[in-house]
Design a protein around this motif. Structure first.
Motif, PDB file in Angstrom:
ATOM      1  N   GLY A 121       1.093  -1.063  -0.232  1.00  0.00           N
ATOM      2  CA  GLY A 121      -0.199  -0.195  -0.390  1.00  0.00           C
ATOM      3  C   GLY A 121       0.820   1.312   0.013  1.00  0.00           C
ATOM      4  N   PHE A 122       1.991   1.306   0.346  1.00  0.00           N
ATOM      5  CA  PHE A 122       2.930   2.342   0.163  1.00  0.00           C
ATOM      6  C   PHE A 122       3.013   3.008  -0.073  1.00  0.00           C
ATOM      7  N   ALA A 123       3.063   4.044  -0.535  1.00  0.00           N
ATOM      8  CA  ALA A 123       3.139   4.933  -2.532  1.00  0.00           C
ATOM      9  C   ALA A 123       4.661   5.305  -2.530  1.00  0.00           C
ATOM     10  N   MET A 124       5.579   5.273  -1.527  1.00  0.00           N
ATOM     11  CA  MET A 124       6.918   5.241  -1.340  1.00  0.00           C
ATOM     12  C   MET A 124       8.366   4.489  -1.458  1.00  0.00           C
ATOM     13  N   LYS A 125       9.226   4.495  -2.817  1.00  0.00           N
ATOM     14  CA  LYS A 125      10.107   3.037  -2.080  1.00  0.00           C
ATOM     15  C   LYS A 125      10.737   3.452  -1.126  1.00  0.00           C
ATOM     16  N   ILE A 126      11.195   1.968  -0.320  1.00  0.00           N
ATOM     17  CA  ILE A 126      11.583   2.163   0.845  1.00  0.00           C
ATOM     18  C   ILE A 126      12.710   3.023   0.866  1.00  0.00           C
ATOM     19  N   PRO A 127      13.990   2.536   0.307  1.00  0.00           N
ATOM     20  CA  PRO A 127      15.254   2.992   0.413  1.00  0.00           C
ATOM     21  C   PRO A 127      14.897   5.253  -0.257  1.00  0.00           C
ATOM     22  N   ALA A 128      14.092   4.684  -0.611  1.00  0.00           N
ATOM     23  CA  ALA A 128      13.786   6.519  -0.527  1.00  0.00           C
ATOM     24  C   ALA A 128      13.559   6.743   0.551  1.00  0.00           C
ATOM     25  N   VAL A 129      12.593   6.662   1.529  1.00  0.00           N
ATOM     26  CA  VAL A 129      12.333   6.881   2.743  1.00  0.00           C
ATOM     27  C   VAL A 129      13.341   7.049   3.330  1.00  0.00           C
ATOM     28  N   ILE A 130      14.329   5.978   3.979  1.00  0.00           N
ATOM     29  CA  ILE A 130      15.966   6.026   4.612  1.00  0.00           C
ATOM     30  C   ILE A 130      16.385   6.780   4.194  1.00  0.00           C
ATOM     31  N   ALA A 131      16.551   7.480   3.091  1.00  0.00           N
ATOM     32  CA  ALA A 131      17.720   8.354   2.396  1.00  0.00           C
ATOM     33  C   ALA A 131      17.185   9.233   3.211  1.00  0.00           C
ATOM     34  N   ILE A 132      15.635   9.888   2.440  1.00  0.00           N
ATOM     35  CA  ILE A 132      15.536  11.386   3.247  1.00  0.00           C
ATOM     36  C   ILE A 132      14.994  11.535   4.951  1.00  0.00           C
ATOM     37  N   VAL A 133      15.279  10.334   4.949  1.00  0.00           N
ATOM     38  CA  VAL A 133      14.868  10.381   7.262  1.00  0.00           C
ATOM     39  C   VAL A 133      16.507  10.784   7.624  1.00  0.00           C
ATOM     40  N   VAL A 134      17.184  10.024   6.873  1.00  0.00           N
ATOM     41  CA  VAL A 134      18.542   9.942   7.033  1.00  0.00           C
ATOM     42  C   VAL A 134      19.375  11.489   6.467  1.00  0.00           C
ATOM     43  N   ILE A 135      19.247  12.284   5.772  1.00  0.00           N
ATOM     44  CA  ILE A 135      19.373  13.313   5.008  1.00  0.00           C
ATOM     45  C   ILE A 135      18.594  14.673   6.152  1.00  0.00           C
ATOM     46  N   TRP A 136      17.196  13.865   6.613  1.00  0.00           N
ATOM     47  CA  TRP A 136      16.710  15.021   7.695  1.00  0.00           C
ATOM     48  C   TRP A 136      18.087  15.250   8.471  1.00  0.00           C
ATOM     49  N   ASN A 137      17.618  14.049   9.076  1.00  0.00           N
ATOM     50  CA  ASN A 137      18.555  13.831  10.599  1.00  0.00           C
ATOM     51  C   ASN A 137      20.139  14.927  10.443  1.00  0.00           C
ATOM     52  N   LEU A 138      20.797  14.218   8.947  1.00  0.00           N
ATOM     53  CA  LEU A 138      21.998  14.869   9.206  1.00  0.00           C
ATOM     54  C   LEU A 138      22.094  16.919   9.174  1.00  0.00           C
ATOM     55  N   LEU A 139      20.579  17.211   8.744  1.00  0.00           N
ATOM     56  CA  LEU A 139      20.362  18.357   8.332  1.00  0.00           C
ATOM     57  C   LEU A 139      20.523  19.155   9.571  1.00  0.00           C
ATOM     58  N   LEU A 140      19.976  18.105  10.788  1.00  0.00           N
ATOM     59  CA  LEU A 140      19.667  18.831  12.231  1.00  0.00           C
ATOM     60  C   LEU A 140      20.851  18.662  13.144  1.00  0.00           C
ATOM     61  N   LEU A 141      21.808  18.478  12.918  1.00  0.00           N
ATOM     62  CA  LEU A 141      23.243  17.710  13.707  1.00  0.00           C
ATOM     63  C   LEU A 141      23.230  19.077  14.228  1.00  0.00           C
ATOM     64  N   PRO A 142      23.572  20.355  13.585  1.00  0.00           N
ATOM     65  CA  PRO A 142      23.950  21.479  14.152  1.00  0.00           C
ATOM     66  C   PRO A 142      23.250  21.626  15.729  1.00  0.00           C
ATOM     67  N   ASN A 143      21.805  21.198  15.021  1.00  0.00           N
ATOM     68  CA  ASN A 143      20.978  21.556  16.577  1.00  0.00           C
ATOM     69  C   ASN A 143      21.472  20.910  17.848  1.00  0.00           C
ATOM     70  N   LEU A 144      21.825  19.577  17.203  1.00  0.00           N
ATOM     71  CA  LEU A 144      21.992  18.146  18.298  1.00  0.00           C
ATOM     72  C   LEU A 144      23.017  18.486  19.460  1.00  0.00           C
ATOM     73  N   VAL A 145      24.286  19.150  17.845  1.00  0.00           N
ATOM     74  CA  VAL A 145      25.823  19.442  18.991  1.00  0.00           C
ATOM     75  C   VAL A 145      25.757  20.695  19.929  1.00  0.00           C
ATOM     76  N   HIS A 146      24.689  21.235  19.129  1.00  0.00           N
ATOM     77  CA  HIS A 146      25.065  22.770  20.266  1.00  0.00           C
ATOM     78  C   HIS A 146      24.678  22.650  21.778  1.00  0.00           C
ATOM     79  N   SER A 147      23.166  21.605  21.519  1.00  0.00           N
ATOM     80  CA  SER A 147      22.274  21.152  22.111  1.00  0.00           C
ATOM     81  C   SER A 147      23.076  20.150  23.358  1.00  0.00           C
ATOM     82  N   LEU A 148      23.987  19.490  23.078  1.00  0.00           N
ATOM     83  CA  LEU A 148      24.166  18.277  23.658  1.00  0.00           C
ATOM     84  C   LEU A 148      26.102  19.291  24.310  1.00  0.00           C
ATOM     85  N   GLN A 149      26.778  20.710  23.730  1.00  0.00           N
ATOM     86  CA  GLN A 149      27.687  20.936  24.256  1.00  0.00           C
ATOM     87  C   GLN A 149      27.009  21.930  25.244  1.00  0.00           C
ATOM     88  N   ASN A 150      25.027  22.046  25.590  1.00  0.00           N
ATOM     89  CA  ASN A 150      24.511  23.000  26.773  1.00  0.00           C
ATOM     90  C   ASN A 150      24.691  24.538  26.365  1.00  0.00           C
TER      91      ASN A 150
END
Length: 216
Positions: A121-150
């Motif tokens: 039923g799902f419309a998107m190819k699984i590799p495409a979903v994984i790629a989008i999720v990985v890229i999304w999380n990589l782009l949010l890394l600056p927020n995570l790094v600064h948060s861990l550094q308080n």
């Protein structure tokens, strides 16, 4: 009275996923019942695939029908909700002749529905979903790094992530080659258009709000 075909917009529940109005569309004719839940599922049934369709409990604002089926690749929970009466929706389905159709479908039509069912039923190819999720999380890394550094959290990661989702949504809307790359075979823009337009609107609004917030 008989109906050749009818189409109705509403909400749906498919497995553990739920979509509200207007993200689901029910289309029924004598040979096929199609429930399109935008990105989350495009479910297609032949008369022989459906054991029964029953009225199921809804909320104060909506009522639903449950499709009991034997398609192995689909979740057993398939529910369509509309703002109108579920009994009325069921009556319209009966009037198309779908539930009483015992005839064999034309070969081409049967082949297309079978192929769509095998794709799930799902419309998107699984590799495409994984790629989008990985890229999304990589782009949010600056927020995570600064948060861990308080440190105070910068908005750059949020901006990049939202720009990425906006770019993906816009490209899905205007580029057929890009859609072919991300979507499963047989899926087209009409199957995901409502979701894509929603993502464009949501990403644009969130970007606008984030730019208006105080920058650190």
């Amino acid at each position: 009275m008989t109906l050749t075909e009818f189409e109705l917009t509403g909400g749906a529940t498919y497995g553990l996923m739920s979509a509200t109005w207007p993200f689901a569309t029910l289309r029924v004719n004598k040979n096929e019942l199609e429930l399109n839940i935008s990105l989350f599922g495009n479910l297609r049934f032949r008369p022989a695939d459906v054991v029964s369709i029953t009225v199921t409990g809804g909320s104060f604002f909506s009522s639903g029908i449950r499709i009991h089926h034997i398609v192995k690749g689909y979740s057993s929970t398939v529910i369509f909700n509309s703002s109108g009466s579920a009994d009325s929706v069921l009556q319209q389905i009966q009037q198309t002749g779908f539930l009483d159709n015992k005839e064999r479908l034309p070969v081409y039509e049967d082949t297309v529905i079978t192929a769509m069912q095998k794709n799930g039923g799902f419309a998107m190819k699984i590799p495409a979903v994984i790629a989008i999720v990985v890229i999304w999380n990589l782009l949010l890394l600056p927020n995570l790094v600064h948060s861990l550094q308080n440190n105070k959290v910068p908005f750059i990661g949020m901006h990049l992530g939202l720009c990425f989702m906006l770019l993906v949504s816009l490209t899905l809307l205007i580029s057929e080659p890009f859609r072919n790359l991300l979507l499963k075979e047989g899926r087209t823009l009409k199957h995901i258009k409502t979701f894509v337009l929603f993502m464009i609107l949501l990403s644009t609004l969130m970007l606008g709000i984030s730019f208006m917030l105080p920058q650190f």
